[in-house]
Design a protein around this motif. Structure first.
Motif, mmCIF file in Angstrom:
data_model
loop_
_atom_site.group_PDB
_atom_site.id
_atom_site.type_symbol
_atom_site.label_atom_id
_atom_site.label_comp_id
_atom_site.label_asym_id
_atom_site.label_seq_id
_atom_site.Cartn_x
_atom_site.Cartn_y
_atom_site.Cartn_z
ATOM 1 N N ARG A 35 0.847 -1.187 0.000
ATOM 2 C CA ARG A 35 0.000 0.000 0.000
ATOM 3 C C ARG A 35 0.885 1.240 0.000
ATOM 4 N N THR A 36 0.397 2.296 -0.599
ATOM 5 C CA THR A 36 1.160 3.534 -0.644
ATOM 6 C C THR A 36 1.084 4.238 0.696
ATOM 7 N N GLY A 37 2.042 5.112 0.943
ATOM 8 C CA GLY A 37 2.043 5.869 2.186
ATOM 9 C C GLY A 37 3.074 5.349 3.167
ATOM 10 N N THR A 38 3.237 6.108 4.238
ATOM 11 C CA THR A 38 4.238 5.764 5.247
ATOM 12 C C THR A 38 3.796 4.640 6.159
ATOM 13 N N GLU A 39 2.492 4.309 6.172
ATOM 14 C CA GLU A 39 2.011 3.267 7.068
ATOM 15 C C GLU A 39 2.570 1.893 6.706
ATOM 16 N N ASN A 40 2.912 1.710 5.450
ATOM 17 C CA ASN A 40 3.409 0.410 5.018
ATOM 18 C C ASN A 40 4.929 0.320 5.080
ATOM 19 N N GLY A 41 5.609 1.405 5.450
ATOM 20 C CA GLY A 41 7.065 1.372 5.502
ATOM 21 C C GLY A 41 7.597 0.373 6.509
ATOM 22 N N LYS A 42 6.912 0.209 7.631
ATOM 23 C CA LYS A 42 7.382 -0.727 8.658
ATOM 24 C C LYS A 42 7.249 -2.184 8.232
ATOM 25 N N ASN A 43 6.495 -2.452 7.174
ATOM 26 C CA ASN A 43 6.339 -3.817 6.703
ATOM 27 C C ASN A 43 7.443 -4.232 5.724
ATOM 28 N N TYR A 44 8.327 -3.318 5.382
ATOM 29 C CA TYR A 44 9.386 -3.664 4.426
ATOM 30 C C TYR A 44 10.509 -4.405 5.138
ATOM 31 N N SER A 45 10.839 -5.569 4.615
ATOM 32 C CA SER A 45 11.909 -6.391 5.179
ATOM 33 C C SER A 45 13.173 -6.185 4.360
ATOM 34 N N GLY A 46 14.219 -5.638 4.995
ATOM 35 C CA GLY A 46 15.483 -5.465 4.296
ATOM 36 C C GLY A 46 16.155 -6.784 3.977
ATOM 37 N N LYS A 47 15.873 -7.816 4.756
ATOM 38 C CA LYS A 47 16.463 -9.128 4.518
ATOM 39 C C LYS A 47 15.891 -9.772 3.263
ATOM 40 N N HIS A 48 14.562 -9.697 3.100
ATOM 41 C CA HIS A 48 13.905 -10.339 1.966
ATOM 42 C C HIS A 48 13.639 -9.380 0.802
ATOM 43 N N LYS A 49 13.881 -8.074 1.012
ATOM 44 C CA LYS A 49 13.687 -7.058 -0.020
ATOM 45 C C LYS A 49 12.251 -7.054 -0.539
ATOM 46 N N CYS A 50 11.291 -7.111 0.371
ATOM 47 C CA CYS A 50 9.891 -7.052 -0.016
ATOM 48 C C CYS A 50 9.073 -6.675 1.217
ATOM 49 N N HIS A 51 7.804 -6.351 1.004
ATOM 50 C CA HIS A 51 6.903 -6.030 2.092
ATOM 51 C C HIS A 51 6.248 -7.312 2.606
ATOM 52 N N GLY A 52 6.136 -7.423 3.924
ATOM 53 C CA GLY A 52 5.536 -8.625 4.483
ATOM 54 C C GLY A 52 5.374 -8.516 5.987
ATOM 55 N N LEU A 53 4.913 -9.614 6.573
ATOM 56 C CA LEU A 53 4.716 -9.730 8.012
ATOM 57 C C LEU A 53 5.542 -10.895 8.533
ATOM 58 N N LEU A 54 6.168 -10.714 9.687
ATOM 59 C CA LEU A 54 7.036 -11.729 10.276
ATOM 60 C C LEU A 54 6.208 -12.694 11.113
ATOM 61 N N VAL A 55 6.354 -13.985 10.820
ATOM 62 C CA VAL A 55 5.671 -15.047 11.560
ATOM 63 C C VAL A 55 6.731 -15.964 12.161
#
Length: 279
Positions: free
Chosen positions: A126-146
């Motif tokens: 999603r656009t905007g700053t709210e989705n910035g925390k979902n970016y994983s530098g390790k996997h180079k994509c947006h996601g959620l950690l399980v």
């Protein structure tokens, strides 16, 4: 020339039948949960019977069928299907075991270790700053950690609260006080190098979390360390099977919701996965 505004596919939509790769026991289990919930809240009427509702919910979770398609094929509104899915997920997530109870259960069965691992579930960007925390530098994509715990056979026992993709696995385990729970149950955990440094007790005490060795530029691994890493990898193999069973639910292919709802979703899928694996 006369304008024709009718639908190209005709007034009546086409409906097809597809096989759902789940057992009837899982369907009956979810249907019984829905019936019990309807009786508890005093709901006297639903558009479809509980068994049909359970089938629709499982189609959404297992095959990631669109709610609008299922709604059109069953004569209900799209929001009704969405409400049924959220209701069923809440009922299933409430039956997920607690961490301390899951560890005590493993200890009672004679188990000595649990397997610890983490995985990233990709999300719709999603656009905007709210989705910035979902970016994983390790996997180079947006996601959620399980992060999940399994027994030595790879059966899922516990799933931690889902966190944004930028979160650290070690930080998440320390926040939930994993090592304290392991010591209270008398168990140890085997994990990969992503959890190196999680053990924070006395160096002379038995470690609660066992990981491999990291090589450095000026400190290569010895032969004994390499053999140890190979042995740990063989022991850790079942945890990958546990995550594979969990990811068979295609609704996790692209999560479209926030971490709080994703936690309930993953824990509901844990309950369904264990019923499918142990049937």
């Amino acid at each position: 020339m006369k304008r024709d505004n009718s639908l190209a596919e005709g007034p009546d939509g086409l409906v097809y039948t597809a096989r759902l790769p789940l057992s009837s026991a899982t369907l009956n289990y979810l249907a019984d949960l829905i019936r019990g919930h309807l009786k508890k809240i005093g709901s006297r009427w639903r558009a479809l019977p509980a068994g049909k509702i359970a089938g629709i919910v499982l189609a959404v979770l297992r095959c990631d069928q669109r709610s609008s398609d299922l709604a059109g094929g069953n004569g209900v509104h799209r929001t009704t299907v969405t409400r049924w899915v959220r209701e069923a997920v809440g009922l299933l997530a409430a039956r997920a075991p607690r961490l301390d109870r899951a560890l005590r259960k493993i200890a009672r069965k004679g188990g000595g270790v649990v397997l610890l691992d983490g995985s990233l579930i990709r999300t719709r960007r999603r656009t905007g700053t709210e989705n910035g925390k979902n970016y994983s530098g390790k996997h180079k994509c947006h996601g959620l950690l399980v992060i999940a715990l399994t027994d030595d056979r790879g059966r899922l026992e516990w799933v931690f609260a889902v966190r944004p993709g930028r979160s650290s696995e070690i930080t998440a385990c320390r926040h939930d006080k994993l090592t304290a729970h392991l010591r209270a149950a008398g168990l140890g955990a085997i994990a990969d190098l992503g959890f190196a440094g999680l053990h924070d007790a006395d160096p002379d005490a038995d470690p609660a979390v066992i990981t491999g060795y990291k090589a450095a530029r000026n400190r290569p691994l010895t032969r004994g360390q390499k053999l140890s890493i190979k042995a740990l990898a063989a022991v850790r193999a079942p945890v990958e099977h546990g995550f594979a069973h969990l990811k068979n639910w295609r609704v996790l292919g692209k999560v479209r919701t926030d971490p709080r709802w994703a936690t309930a979703l993953v824990r509901a899928l844990l309950v369904l996965t264990n019923r499918e694996v142990t049937r």
